[in-house]
Design an enzyme around this catalytic site. Sequence first.
Site, short mmCIF file in Angstrom:
data_model
loop_
_atom_site.label_atom_id
_atom_site.label_comp_id
_atom_site.label_asym_id
_atom_site.label_seq_id
_atom_site.Cartn_x
_atom_site.Cartn_y
_atom_site.Cartn_z
N CYS A 132 0.85 -1.18 0.00
CA CYS A 132 0.00 0.00 0.00
C CYS A 132 0.89 1.24 0.00
O CYS A 132 2.02 1.18 0.46
CB CYS A 132 -0.87 0.03 1.25
SG CYS A 132 -1.93 -1.42 1.40
N TRP A 146 2.47 11.18 -7.55
CA TRP A 146 2.39 10.27 -6.41
C TRP A 146 1.76 10.91 -5.18
O TRP A 146 1.93 10.44 -4.06
CB TRP A 146 3.79 9.67 -6.12
CG TRP A 146 4.24 8.75 -7.24
CD1 TRP A 146 3.48 8.30 -8.28
CD2 TRP A 146 5.54 8.19 -7.45
NE1 TRP A 146 4.23 7.50 -9.11
CE2 TRP A 146 5.49 7.41 -8.64
CE3 TRP A 146 6.75 8.26 -6.73
CZ2 TRP A 146 6.60 6.70 -9.12
CZ3 TRP A 146 7.86 7.56 -7.23
CH2 TRP A 146 7.78 6.79 -8.40
N ASP A 204 14.99 13.37 -10.30
CA ASP A 204 14.36 12.11 -10.71
C ASP A 204 12.95 12.33 -11.23
O ASP A 204 12.15 13.01 -10.59
CB ASP A 204 14.26 11.16 -9.50
CG ASP A 204 15.62 10.65 -9.06
OD1 ASP A 204 16.46 10.41 -9.94
OD2 ASP A 204 15.82 10.49 -7.84
N GLU A 239 4.08 7.92 -16.68
CA GLU A 239 2.78 7.47 -16.18
C GLU A 239 1.78 8.62 -16.03
O GLU A 239 0.59 8.38 -15.85
CB GLU A 239 2.91 6.66 -14.89
CG GLU A 239 3.41 7.44 -13.69
CD GLU A 239 3.56 6.53 -12.48
OE1 GLU A 239 4.32 5.56 -12.56
OE2 GLU A 239 2.90 6.81 -11.46
N HIS A 269 16.58 -5.06 -9.20
CA HIS A 269 15.45 -5.80 -8.63
C HIS A 269 15.86 -7.20 -8.23
O HIS A 269 15.12 -7.91 -7.57
CB HIS A 269 14.30 -5.87 -9.64
CG HIS A 269 13.83 -4.51 -10.06
ND1 HIS A 269 13.16 -3.68 -9.21
CD2 HIS A 269 13.97 -3.83 -11.22
CE1 HIS A 269 12.89 -2.54 -9.84
NE2 HIS A 269 13.38 -2.61 -11.06
N CYS A 290 18.50 1.49 -11.31
CA CYS A 290 17.71 2.33 -10.40
C CYS A 290 18.46 2.41 -9.08
O CYS A 290 19.59 1.94 -8.96
CB CYS A 290 16.31 1.73 -10.23
SG CYS A 290 15.11 2.87 -9.49
N1 GLN Z 1 17.04 8.53 -6.55
C1 GLN Z 1 16.07 7.51 -6.30
C2 GLN Z 1 16.77 6.30 -5.72
O1 GLN Z 1 17.90 6.08 -6.05
C3 GLN Z 1 15.35 7.11 -7.55
C4 GLN Z 1 14.27 6.10 -7.29
C5 GLN Z 1 13.37 5.83 -8.45
O2 GLN Z 1 13.71 6.01 -9.59
N2 GLN Z 1 12.19 5.32 -8.23
O3 GLN Z 1 16.19 5.55 -4.94
ZN ZN Z 2 14.37 4.22 -11.04
#
Ligand code: GLN
Ligand code: ZN
Length: 761
Positions: free
Chosen positions: A524, A569, A607, A613, A702, A734
């Site tokens: 959530c 968000w 970022d 989206e 991931h 990421c």
């Molecule tokens: N600067 C953020 C991180 O490194 C970027 C996260 C994202 O792209 N969702 O966590």
């Molecule tokens: Zn990212």
Amino acid sequence: MTTLHTLGFPRIGARRELKQAQEAYWAGTLQQSELEHVGRSLRERHWALQAKAGVSLVPVGDFAWYDQILEFSCLLGVVPGRFGQADDRPVDLDTLFRMARGRAPTGQPAAACEMTKWFDTNYHYIVPELSADQRFRIARDTLFEQIDEARALGHDAKPVIPGPLTYLWLSKGEAFEANGDTGKLDLLDRLIPVYKRILQRFADQGVTWVQIDEPILCLDLPDAWQRAYLRVYDQLTGAAAVKLLLATYFESLGDNLFTALALPVAGLHLDRVRGQDGLARILPRLGDKILSLGVIDGRNIWRADLDALLDTLKPLKEQLGDSLWLAPSCSLLHTPVDLDQEDKLDAELKSWLSFAKQKLGELKLLGDALDGHADDAALAAQRQALAARAASPRIHNTAVGERLAAAGEVSRDRLSPFAERIGKQQAALKLPAFPTTTIGSFPQTPEIRAARRDWKAGKLDEAGYLEQMKQEITRAIRYQEQVDLDVLVHGEAERNDMVEYFGELLEGFAFTRFGWVQSYGSRCVKPPVIFGDVSRPHAMTVDWARFAQSLTDKPVKGMLTGPVTILQWSFVRDDQPRETTCRQIALALRDEVQDLEAAGIGVIQIDEPAFREGLPLRQSDWQAYLDWAVDCFRLATVGVADETQIHTHMCYSEFNDIIEAIAAMDADVITIETSRSNMELLEAFETFQYPNDIGPGVYDIHSPNQPDVDWMVRLMEKAAHRLPRERLWVNPDCGLKTRKWEETEGALANMVQAAKRLRAG
Ligand code: GLN
Ligand code: ZN
């Protein structure tokens, strides 16, 4: 009597009971029977809540383990072969969980099904996987059991199911990739008979109304899909003694409007919050259909203007009588459950808000007023709350208003074009070819989380907290120096969440304690509430960045969340256009960017993972969005010297249709998530001849696996086939906050080795 109904109610529970129960079950600390019990009591509670508020048709099927589309896939027996489902056996709960998560307390682990965003919401559904010879059958009974359950409790149960065309549209299958999506339509001949059997079972159970969700009618549909509607609904109507309410939401029907109105269904639901279809076009074609109007916003948390709604609803009521139904615009899945729990929110702000439970109350006020017994006191209270909100000095900040009015005069261009800037930047930053960097966050250790928790709870004092964060930053900087990264980051230890962190430091934001909304499965999110003009009372990140930079001679990147992502968000105020709110955020960030520069930070990353989206559902609305989204990014970033390098970052995105806008952002460097796509995402950049620097991710963050040097070199060579070598950076996909130090250390060391090999080669 005006029939009131909902398209769905949040299933998570006011205290996220469903999350806790599911996670406990997955961890093996809760029995399946206990889990079932939690589900049953949540359903019972939510139905009772709705019935008490005057909802006469309660939704059944909005409850789901993990996801409602996944539930329906299981009902249809759409279980990919790798899960070992026997064709003649019911699909059990653990199979459902294995499809969602790859594993469950029983059954063999297998690769989880793909998850993707539900239209333009922040909810994610499990994508049905179809084969070309897909068979359908009724393979799971839970929906029928829940109907019995609701009826036994004395409710008039209205089952909610995805319509066959929406279900197919949302699904994927290797077989259909070659011929676009039309091949899926060939499956209708197999799917429709099963839908008929489902409807027949509903009828046998005593159901009168069935809600059949076809939100894709709010998208731009290919002709073949539009045409399929008539055929499908001709077959479904009359297949069983139930009435179909065709539910559409999230947008106007546009050129699908006449299709929808021509379908032989008994009722049609329209989203009147986002939808703009003219009633003058609808009413003459309505025939004897019920018209359900979604007038209470199911996507946001503001109290509704009931007076304005009644002004338009009263004449409609006179015309339509009992054929007019009222509902929230879409399922309330996208709103938090109950405002009454918010004991820390001040009374004034609270009086402006409405969560799912309160929205039921608003619906009832409307229904009663239309039926001639208006609750005048309650309507007056609502009127007063709205007037107070509109006039509140907390919402309007003259300085912000004036600055925004003057923002048109502010240049949206950097001082020099990229081709000139980049040379100056390389000289100032002393960067090698294939420079290495990371996306910002380093692992959020249990100690970091504990420190933040204790500090917020007052158990750790400010000095102690600062000290601990500084230790973490020092550790991150030392580590990055040791592996020889080129552009360092401070690691974001002090941030819990990339939007919440900034929201807490900006004016105009509020935070709830229990305003949770399901994002996917048991996850959530608790979006901040942007209620007023946004401004930045103090610098937000400068001290941290300055401290980190003081520890090293290498450049440290300042790290900010972009205006569009903060907007996307959050729950955004509804009393001004979204782009206005976004520009206010952009101006606040602009100050932060300039303060970072003044503090000696030579590289600043903004970022924008939510940039794509934000695209509207209809393509005709895309350009307007992209124009202001790009404008906000530029407003935030261009006020720096040529030598200051602006980075941006986006996670996995489809770039093809937005590449022009990405280029127009004119960031000096963009880092993106590409490792799992084998660099294929770069095609958009290659075709467009994207001119600025780009860092295609080579390390899939991931996964706990460590990518080796060869693998990353190979990926970069692929990138170098598509884009000029001198424009390429080497970085992960990421941020690393969800990883462990043990996992990242080796991976980043390998990444730096890969860059060194590329330079040598
Ligand atoms: N600067 C953020 C991180 O490194 C970027 C996260 C994202 O792209 N969702 O966590
Ligand atoms: Zn990212």
